[in-house]
Design an enzyme around this catalytic site. Structure first.
Site, PDB file in Angstrom:
ATOM      1  CG  ASP A   1     -43.963 -51.009 -43.118  1.00 43.42           C
ATOM      2  OD1 ASP A   1     -44.826 -51.273 -43.033  1.00 43.42           O
ATOM      3  OD2 ASP A   1     -43.455 -51.408 -42.379  1.00 43.42           O
TER       4      ASP A   1
ATOM      5  CG  HIS B   1     -42.721 -54.976 -45.512  1.00 39.92           C
ATOM      6  ND1 HIS B   1     -42.833 -53.365 -45.406  1.00 39.92           N
ATOM      7  CD2 HIS B   1     -42.809 -54.482 -46.679  1.00 39.92           C
ATOM      8  CE1 HIS B   1     -43.560 -52.892 -46.060  1.00 39.92           C
ATOM      9  NE2 HIS B   1     -42.885 -52.993 -46.868  1.00 39.92           N
TER      10      HIS B   1
END
Length: 286
Positions: free
Chosen positions: A119, A146
């Site tokens: 990310d 996530h």
């Protein structure tokens, strides 16, 4: 010969100070035990990939069982190892792993990590395209979870500001960047190479910290008393200082903009449900 043995032979030709050995899980539990016995770090990327239109949460039923079984094997054969979870949905598979280790009586919250490094990699790459900077020099803070809207990039903490549609597009791309890969592969898989790079980066940081290097900080999804108290979620991704014993210090979110607070509020609602889903699966199936 199992394809994994071929991969091991291939990687074993790289000129690094390491030994590479492949195992054949198709030959039974003895191979898994031999692979895990005495391990210091166990990285679990196993699972089915996403197809177009699928979210990470859609993978739950299949991947939850895979992670549960691997977690059981790790709890039995290397209970003191650092366990790194890549298998999606990470927001649920990390709680599943925790519950497996708890039932085995060997749970150490400082040694369980959900790998969310990708990310940050994406957030840094994408902002460099807006700002015409070197992406290698960017490090955007990303917190939350996530998956989709649980991924919250904090541009303000890196001194950046986007407005209007540019901001909306950036946030969406960070949160759903994995969809680009799924669609580009036409149903043949999801992100593997970028995820491998992110997993290697996190593992390398953990090794550096284990060897005594100070100030090693990486984003990761961990069991977090800090965020349970402040935000009501047992697990949360934020910047974490790593040390010889795993988690050394969990950093707070810090000062954020009103817009980022709105993103965080949305994140927390979804994240709590993801965590509870993983815990419920483990309680029923472990």
């Amino acid at each position: 010969m199992d394809a994994l043995l071929g991969v091991a032979a291939d990687v074993g030709h790289i000129n690094t100070k390491s030994n590479v050995k492949g195992y054949e899980p198709s030959k039974g539990e003895d191979q898994i035990k031999e692979c895990l016995k005495g391990a210091d770090i166990v990285l679990i990327p196993a699972g089915v990939p996403r197809k177009p239109g699928m979210t990470r949460d859609d993978l739950f039923n299949t991947n939850a069982s895979i992670v549960r079984d691997l977690a059981k094997a790790a709890a039995e054969n290397c209970p003191d190892a650092n366990i790194l979870i890549i298998s999606n949905p990470v927001n649920s598979t990390v709680p599943i792993t925790a519950e497996v280790f708890k039932k085995a009586g060997v749970y150490n919250p400082k040694r369980l990590f959900g790998v969310t490094t990708l990310d940050v990699v994406r957030a840094s790459r994408f902002i460099s395209q807006y700002k015409n900077t070197d992406p290698a020099n960017e490090s955007i803070v990303v917190v939350g979870g996530h998956s989709g809207e649980t991924i919250v990039p904090l541009l303000s903490q890196s001194g950046y500001n986007l407005d209007g549609q540019a901001l909306a597009d950036y946030i969406k791309r960070v949160q759903f960047g994995g969809d680009e890969v799924v669609q580009a592969k036409g149903g043949a898989g999801s992100a593997t190479l970028s995820m491998a790079m992110a997993g290697a980066r996190f593992t390398e940081s953990l090794l550096k910290a284990a060897q005594g290097q100070k100030g090693v900080i990486e984003p990761t999804f961990v069991d977090s008393p800090l965020y349970k108290e402040s935000h009501g979620v047992t697990y949360f991704a934020s910047n974490v200082e790593l040390g010889p014993n795993g988690v050394e210090k969990i950093h707070p979110v810090g000062k954020i903009t009103d817009h980022e607070q709105g993103l965080l509020d949305t994140c927390l609602k979804q994240l709590k449900g993801n965590i509870e889903k993983g815990e419920a699966f483990a309680n029923q199936n472990v």
